[in-house]
Design an enzyme around this catalytic site. Structure first.
Site, PDB file in Angstrom:
ATOM      1  CB  SER A 152      51.469 -23.427  -3.098  1.00 38.59           C
ATOM      2  OG  SER A 152      52.335 -23.805  -4.153  1.00 38.59           O
ATOM      3  CE1 TYR A 165      48.789 -20.388  -6.448  1.00 39.50           C
ATOM      4  CE2 TYR A 165      50.968 -21.369  -6.194  1.00 39.50           C
ATOM      5  CZ  TYR A 165      49.597 -21.495  -6.214  1.00 39.50           C
ATOM      6  OH  TYR A 165      49.025 -22.726  -6.010  1.00 39.50           O
ATOM      7  CE  LYS A 169      47.893 -21.278  -3.071  1.00 38.79           C
ATOM      8  NZ  LYS A 169      46.485 -21.532  -2.656  1.00 38.79           N
TER       9      LYS A 169
END
Ligand code: NAD
Length: 303
Positions: A152, A165, A169
């Site tokens: 991401s 996150y 990622k």
């Protein structure tokens, strides 16, 4: 050239909704036999339901495709083994793994708990490890495999409120860089997709008109290409958003080479800051831990 996945067996995690569902529908339409994995929980990872994966399997079958469901969590190492076993029992092998399952627990870093951090890392990073690790021996043995990891921009570019996150990622990018080297001689290619699309994960973001162009069906063709036999690339970060496709790369600047036998001071680093950061002549990093250092030292006749 026509990109097809005829006869290929694909395991797609988190394929019960959003991007994974689109990947599964497209893969099946291109001739793949698909194991649709999904735990069926909420965006934050709470709960579970068999309906998510089952519904996508029904959709594929209704369109004349072949699919079976898997309801295990990617965080369960035994569950990952069962996913791979399901591919082999149902279809006789495993050619493609798309690690797509994911959850979000967005909070500013000050408010983020260790549990928020761990839950997200467990699904994205450990989940991709569990599933890929279970699939890897089959791919190596058969000397064919296509592994896709879903990274991401939150990791490659950063984003407020997504420390957990973003860390998970970008961990996947490190996993890809190393796995691409390990799979190279066995025709096992490992790439990252870095998507952005409107799904239940992002529907609360106010993107205005941009959101009208961000259908998940614009991401899946890029994943299908990475999953195809024609894709000779390995170690690529392919971005896909609103019909734009690009390649995020790590580059290193030519930088500065001091003589390593002479002491280096912090002032020398500060003084060379502009030269260290100057992008002119920057090149994609060379795979492996040493990068270009041998060339740099040869240039000053130390090697
Ligand atoms: P989504 O919530 O629609 O889909 C995620 C799916 O993963 C859900 O169906 C969920 O049930 C499943 N899942 C969650 N935890 C699981 C587990 N432990 N085991 C098995 N399945 C599990 O979200 P999405 O936007 O389609 O996200 C898909 C992937 O794309 C995620 O990895 C996400 O981080 C990534 N991504 C999405 C965007 C975006 O803009 N939507 C941007 C960058 C990356």
């Amino acid at each position: 050239m026509t990109t097809r996945l005829d006869g290929r067996i694909a395991l797609i995690t988190g394929a019960g909704s959003g991007l994974g569902r689109q990947h599964a529908l497209l893969f099946a339409a291109l001739g793949a036999r698909v194991v649709v994995n999904d735990l069926g929980g909420a965006v934050g990872g709470e709960g579970a339901s068999t309906a998510a994966a089952d519904t996508v399997v029904e959709e594929i079958r209704a369109r004349g495709g072949e699919a079976v469901a898997s309801h295990d969590s990617v965080t369960d190492i035994d569950g990952a083994g069962r996913m791979v076993a399901r591919c082999i029992e149902a279809f006789g092998g495993l050619d493609i793994v798309v690690n797509n399952a994911g959850i979000l627990r967005d909070r500013s870093f000050a408010k983020m708990t260790a549990e928020d951090f761990e839950a997200v890392v467990r699904v994205h990073l450990f989940g991709a490890f569990n599933v890929t690790h279970a699939a890897w021996p089959h791919m190596i043995e058969r000397q064919y495999g296509r592994v896709i990891l879903t990274t991401s921009a939150a990791g490659t570019n950063g984003n407020f409120g997504q420390v957990n996150y973003g860390a998970a990622k970008l961990g996947l990018v490190g996993m890809m860089n190393c796995l691409a080297l390990e799979g190279a001689r066995k025709n096992v290619h490992v790439n990252c997709i870095s998507p952005a699309a409107i799904t239940r994960m992002t529907e609360s973001f106010d993107l205005g008109k941009l959101g009208d162009y961000m259908g998940p069906e614009l991401v899946s063709p890029a994943v299908a290409w990475l999953a195809s036999e024609d894709c000779a690339q390995s170690g690529l970060i392919l971005t896909a958003i609103a019909g734009h496709y690009g390649n995020v790369r790590y580059v290193e600047t030519p930088g500065v080479q001091f003589d390593p036998v002479v002491p280096v001071t912090p002032d020398m680093i500060a003084g060379a800051r502009e030269q260290i950061e100057a992008m002119a002549g920057a090149k994609p990093v060379r795979p492996g831990p040493l990068g270009d250092i041998v060339d740099h030292l040869k240039a000053i006749a130390r090697l």
